[in-house]
Design a protein around this motif. Structure first.
Motif, mmCIF file in Angstrom:
data_model
loop_
_atom_site.group_PDB
_atom_site.id
_atom_site.type_symbol
_atom_site.label_atom_id
_atom_site.label_comp_id
_atom_site.label_asym_id
_atom_site.label_seq_id
_atom_site.Cartn_x
_atom_site.Cartn_y
_atom_site.Cartn_z
ATOM 1 N N VAL A 123 22.020 41.454 -43.423
ATOM 2 C CA VAL A 123 22.952 42.448 -42.749
ATOM 3 C C VAL A 123 23.065 43.681 -43.426
ATOM 4 N N VAL A 124 22.655 44.797 -42.591
ATOM 5 C CA VAL A 124 23.143 45.973 -42.981
ATOM 6 C C VAL A 124 24.674 46.427 -42.739
ATOM 7 N N ILE A 125 25.562 46.577 -43.510
ATOM 8 C CA ILE A 125 26.857 47.040 -43.030
ATOM 9 C C ILE A 125 26.859 48.766 -43.109
ATOM 10 N N GLY A 126 27.119 49.147 -42.089
ATOM 11 C CA GLY A 126 27.427 50.789 -41.922
ATOM 12 C C GLY A 126 28.938 50.921 -42.055
ATOM 13 N N ILE A 127 29.115 51.869 -43.108
ATOM 14 C CA ILE A 127 30.688 52.158 -43.305
ATOM 15 C C ILE A 127 30.608 53.615 -43.180
ATOM 16 N N PHE A 128 31.574 54.170 -42.098
ATOM 17 C CA PHE A 128 31.624 55.528 -41.678
ATOM 18 C C PHE A 128 33.323 56.064 -42.135
ATOM 19 N N ILE A 129 33.181 57.119 -42.769
ATOM 20 C CA ILE A 129 34.662 57.956 -43.312
ATOM 21 C C ILE A 129 34.234 59.149 -42.511
ATOM 22 N N GLN A 130 35.078 59.236 -41.264
ATOM 23 C CA GLN A 130 34.845 60.513 -40.686
ATOM 24 C C GLN A 130 36.005 61.382 -40.671
ATOM 25 N N GLN A 131 37.083 60.955 -41.344
ATOM 26 C CA GLN A 131 38.255 61.638 -41.260
ATOM 27 C C GLN A 131 39.366 61.088 -42.500
ATOM 28 N N LYS A 173 22.830 42.822 -32.841
ATOM 29 C CA LYS A 173 21.513 42.245 -33.181
ATOM 30 C C LYS A 173 20.351 43.176 -33.445
ATOM 31 N N ALA A 174 19.741 42.869 -34.719
ATOM 32 C CA ALA A 174 18.736 43.830 -34.723
ATOM 33 C C ALA A 174 17.323 43.610 -33.889
ATOM 34 N N SER A 175 17.274 42.758 -33.185
ATOM 35 C CA SER A 175 16.239 42.723 -32.346
ATOM 36 C C SER A 175 16.284 43.526 -31.053
ATOM 37 N N LEU A 176 17.746 43.749 -30.822
ATOM 38 C CA LEU A 176 17.835 44.954 -29.919
ATOM 39 C C LEU A 176 17.390 46.217 -30.350
ATOM 40 N N LEU A 177 17.527 46.642 -31.696
ATOM 41 C CA LEU A 177 16.904 47.813 -32.204
ATOM 42 C C LEU A 177 15.670 47.997 -31.975
ATOM 43 N N HIS A 178 14.585 46.745 -31.907
ATOM 44 C CA HIS A 178 13.274 46.953 -31.719
ATOM 45 C C HIS A 178 12.830 46.877 -30.309
ATOM 46 N N GLU A 179 13.847 46.639 -29.195
ATOM 47 C CA GLU A 179 13.499 46.601 -27.834
ATOM 48 C C GLU A 179 14.536 47.551 -26.878
ATOM 49 N N GLU A 180 15.695 46.794 -26.194
ATOM 50 C CA GLU A 180 16.396 47.775 -25.517
ATOM 51 C C GLU A 180 16.822 48.926 -26.198
ATOM 52 N N LEU A 181 17.127 48.899 -27.430
ATOM 53 C CA LEU A 181 17.906 49.931 -28.131
ATOM 54 C C LEU A 181 16.999 50.660 -29.418
ATOM 55 N N SER A 182 15.693 50.869 -28.730
ATOM 56 C CA SER A 182 14.865 51.197 -29.871
ATOM 57 C C SER A 182 14.952 52.604 -29.840
ATOM 58 N N ASN A 183 15.537 53.351 -28.918
ATOM 59 C CA ASN A 183 15.853 54.840 -29.114
ATOM 60 C C ASN A 183 16.470 55.115 -30.242
ATOM 61 N N ASN A 184 15.962 56.131 -31.267
ATOM 62 C CA ASN A 184 16.931 56.093 -32.187
ATOM 63 C C ASN A 184 18.014 57.329 -32.042
ATOM 64 N N ASP A 185 18.164 57.666 -31.115
ATOM 65 C CA ASP A 185 19.270 58.558 -30.880
ATOM 66 C C ASP A 185 20.332 58.221 -29.865
ATOM 67 N N LEU A 186 20.916 56.853 -30.381
ATOM 68 C CA LEU A 186 21.781 56.206 -29.332
ATOM 69 C C LEU A 186 23.220 56.933 -29.068
ATOM 70 N N PHE A 187 23.483 57.483 -30.193
ATOM 71 C CA PHE A 187 24.884 58.021 -30.369
ATOM 72 C C PHE A 187 25.093 59.430 -29.743
ATOM 73 N N SER A 188 23.960 60.200 -29.068
ATOM 74 C CA SER A 188 24.404 61.168 -28.499
ATOM 75 C C SER A 188 24.103 60.971 -26.956
ATOM 76 N N ASP A 244 14.026 47.894 -41.296
ATOM 77 C CA ASP A 244 13.907 47.157 -42.496
ATOM 78 C C ASP A 244 13.750 45.643 -41.707
ATOM 79 N N LYS A 245 12.385 45.235 -41.991
ATOM 80 C CA LYS A 245 11.899 43.963 -41.199
ATOM 81 C C LYS A 245 12.702 43.069 -41.613
ATOM 82 N N ASP A 246 13.411 42.849 -42.595
ATOM 83 C CA ASP A 246 14.338 41.510 -42.877
ATOM 84 C C ASP A 246 15.691 41.642 -42.481
ATOM 85 N N CYS A 247 16.089 42.854 -42.027
ATOM 86 C CA CYS A 247 17.357 43.122 -41.271
ATOM 87 C C CYS A 247 17.557 42.355 -40.015
#
Ligand code: UDP
Length: 713
Positions: free
Chosen positions: A274-282, A444-459, A358-361
């Motif tokens: 698992v990749v854990i993303g930690i975001f400190i925005q404020q 799920k990482a599988s989504l990141l290679h299919e439906e959510l493969s667009n690397n600009d999902l947050f804008s 990361d192919k293992d993620c």
């Protein structure tokens, strides 16, 4: 054909075949299949693996591909079958084949189409539509039922493109009086079989009955069998299918929440990466607590990689000290600090990318810094639930705020679903398909290679980053869930967070009282109150744990950091009258702007004890003087006998005898009774005047700190 029909009894439902098109197994398709299995429908799926050329509901009319596939598919179906042809990505069954066939038979027609309120795609054809006394007048191609020979006749002339409109094709047949008659077509205009939600949302309510949930059309008082979230009603079908047909009922609770799990048993070394993303925005309180919690997460650290994005200089220390002490325990760590000036959207995209590349993620676990995960098993629980995107429900203490929305308003912002409060307050427990998640969720990482493969999902135009992400997931037909099957934790308020002190968290007693308590109040405080374990070391002197170790340390460090210790002389400009009879070397709470917070502490944690131990006395915990005193052999080592200017006094030991200093303590002269071994974090409470003449005993080595409050002077 008629002959066989008679043999195959209509009421058994055996001659019904459901035919649908699904080029891909989407989340919607899986939901459809689950509801079909529930009622034992026989399903034939057409078009599997084909590219979809039929357009989508947001762009042009389309769907011609479905007609082509049906036309070909009908050739392989026995002539005696009744075929139900329906969409599957946005459809659920609310009832079984028998009811459907019975209702079909009652229409006395050979082909029955679902009906729609709105005409589409060619509104110029309106006049050509026959009138009904009651009900919907227009044809919907998303669902129809008919005998195979009649259906064959109906699609025989199809030569259109895959991108042509199926609905227009069928509409033209229907509005042609000869064809309508020869094929024998009618519409299910009162939604007895089919309900298309578009244009009719107000007509539909959930109906809970006998461990079953149906949708009821309140206009016609009917209970449709097939519920279709056609066009822009995808979120409404998602909402309804949190219940229909038996997903959640009052009798059973959630009936699907333990299906299709991914149990995490076996070797820890086999746990998914698992990749854990930690975001400190404020600027956020309790950042060091966040990292302590992260450390305690029940998950093998060598199966975790961290992506930390920190936009706040102010939190650099907490991040780097965590990484210095524990960074190595994780499989990998990537940090984007404030110096990189990366914007928030870019950081989110980059975090997801760390997993995507990361192919293992196998999962990306996103956590904003204001998330307080109280449940150590959260990550495991979410993985085991095995959904595409899932969030643990977290709440804002004492409020209805959470990290999900139950519905969206027309313009895409928050709307409250009918079940929102029941879910938040735990009256309905389950795993809920929702349109919006934020703060903490697992992808799920599988989504990141299919439906959510667009690397600009947050804008996405003007939407904020979470809304953009959810918008993108929804548009791709990816389901997002929130679970309240367990309690997971809460989220902090980041409002009113000041950054002017050394330990700013000390000031959070108002804004985040629960977190403040967990951090700063002694772990035995509540127990001692409950079990009345308050000690009485001297007559009318009470002794109880109040502050945690960290609470004591932070107060001392805060005072030392402030540094303006008084001179210990009689003249003292800080107090009214300017004269102190029994001076100490001290710093007042007012000097560090802590008087309001201190009063709240006295009110919430001391007053209840005062009122228990001195029954009949009521206090509002007023004080003029509250301060931290420093005793040192070479500075001020002791305090001569005196009375306090208080009704009662609170004297809290802020550090530990032997470890930090020698000597010290407090003697009550009238009783010749001393507390010579103060305990760190414990408070002494005693009357201030008349009976409890007392002195501070000599500190012989090291430095001793106490916090003293003269309450109700
Ligand atoms: N469909 C498909 N593959 C796709 C898109 C659609 O097989 O890529 C099928 C599926 O059965 C779906 C139906 O076509 O339910 C209609 O599509 P959609 O639900 O987008 O249209 P609407 O019901 O909103 O008209």
């Amino acid at each position: 054909a008629i002959q066989t029909l008679l043999h195959c009894n209509f009421s058994t439902g055996c001659n019904l075949l459901v035919v649908t098109v699904a080029t891909k197994e989407t989340d919607g398709f899986r939901r459809f299949m689950r509801s079909a299995r529930h009622f034992n429908y026989t399903i034939k799926v057409l078009g599997r693996g084909e590219p979809w050329k039929g357009g989508d509901y947001m762009t042009e009319p389309g769907g011609g591909q479905k007609v082509r596939l049906l036309k070909a598919g009908l050739q392989e179906i026995e002539e005696d079958k009744v075929v139900l042809f329906i969409d599957s990505y946005d459809v659920v069954f609310a009832s079984g084949p028998k009811e459907l066939l019975k209702k079909f038979q009652q229409t006395r027609h050979k082909v029955v189409f679902s009906a729609e309120t709105l005409i589409w795609p060619d509104r110029h054809l309106e006049d050509k539509h026959p009138h009904f006394r009651e009900g919907k007048r227009f044809l919907g191609s998303g669902g129809f039922i008919g005998y195979v020979p009649n259906l064959k006749e109906m699609v025989a002339d199809w030569t259109g493109e895959d991108s042509d409109s199926d609905q227009l094709f069928f509409t033209k047949i229907y509005i042609n009086p000869e064809k309508r008659k020869s094929i024998n077509i009618t519409l299910d205009n009162r939604c007895r079989m089919f309900h298309n939600l578009h244009g009719s949302l107000d007509e539909v309510v959930l109906k809970f009955e006998d461990g079953q949930v149906r949708a009821r059309n309140v206009l016609y008082d009917t209970l449709p069998v097939v519920i279709h979230g056609n066009g822009p009603t995808k979120l409404q079908i998602n909402y309804l299918s949190n219940y229909i047909p038996t997903v959640w009922t009052f009798e059973t609770g959630c009936s699907v929440c333990l299906e299709d799990l991914r149990p995490l048993s076996g070797l820890k070394s086999d746990y998914p990466l698992v990749v854990i993303g930690i975001f400190i925005q404020q600027p956020t309180p309790f950042v060091s607590v966040f990292f302590e919690t992260l450390l305690k997460l029940e998950y093998p650290k060598n199966r975790l990689k961290l992506f930390i994005y920190n936009q706040e200089q102010h939190h650099e220390v907490a991040v780097s000290s965590f990484l210095k002490d524990h960074g190595e325990e994780y499989q990998d760590v990537k940090v984007i600090g404030p110096e990189e000036n990366m914007d928030r959207v870019a950081s989110r995209n980059l975090g997801l990318d760390m997993c995507r590349q990361d192919k293992d993620c196998e999962y990306f676990f996103s956590m904003d810094i204001e998330v307080v995960l109280k449940n150590k098993d959260t990550l495991k629980i979410l993985i085991e639930q095995n959904e595409p995107i899932i969030a643990p429900m977290i709440t804002r203490e004492g409020r209805l705020w959470t990290n999900f929305w139950g519905a969206l308003s027309a313009d895409g912002y928050y709307a409250r679903s009918e079940d929102y409060v029941d879910i938040v307050q735990g009256r309905r427990v389950g795993v809920w398909n929702v349109p919006y998640l934020t703060k903490v969720y697992l992808v799920k990482a599988s989504l990141l290679h299919e439906e959510l493969s667009n690397n600009d999902l947050f804008s996405s135009g003007t939407l904020d980053l979470d809304m953009a992400f959810c918008h993108n997931a929804r548009n791709k037909g990816v389901f997002m869930y929130v679970t309240n099957m367990h309690t997971f934790g809460r989220m902090l308020s980041t409002e009113n967070y000041q950054m002017s002190h050394l330990h700013n968290d000390l000031w959070q007693i108002f804004e985040n009282p629960k977190d403040w308590e967990e951090r700063y109040i002694h772990e035995n405080y509540t127990k001692i109150m409950r079990d009345k374990l308050i000690e009485t070391p001297c007559p009318d002197v009470y002794w109880f744990p109040l502050f945690s170790d960290i609470g004591c340390d932070h107060i001392v460090q805060e005072m030392e950091n402030f540094g303006q210790w008084s001179g210990g002389r009689n003249t003292d400009t800080r107090i009214q009258g300017g004269y102190e009879n029994v001076p100490t070397i001290d710093i007042h709470m007012t000097q560090i702007n802590y008087e309001k917070e201190w009063q709240k502490l006295l009110l919430d944690y001391i007053a209840p004890i005062t009122e228990t131990m001195y029954p009949g006395y009521y206090t509002k915990a007023q004080f003029d003087l509250a301060f931290v005193v420093r005793y040192k052999p070479d500075e001020q080592p002791f305090l001569r006998p005196h009375h306090d200017a208080s009704t009662f006094t609170i004297n809290i030991a802020l550090n530990q005898k032997v470890l930090d200093y020698q000597g010290g303590g407090c003697r009550f002269i009238r009783y010749n009774c001393s507390v010579e071994a103060p305990r760190k974090g414990w408070a002494l409470m005693h009357p201030g005047r008349l009976t409890h003449y007392h002195e501070g005993l000599r500190t012989t080595a090291g430095t001793r700190y106490i916090a003293v409050s003269f309450v109700d002077p």
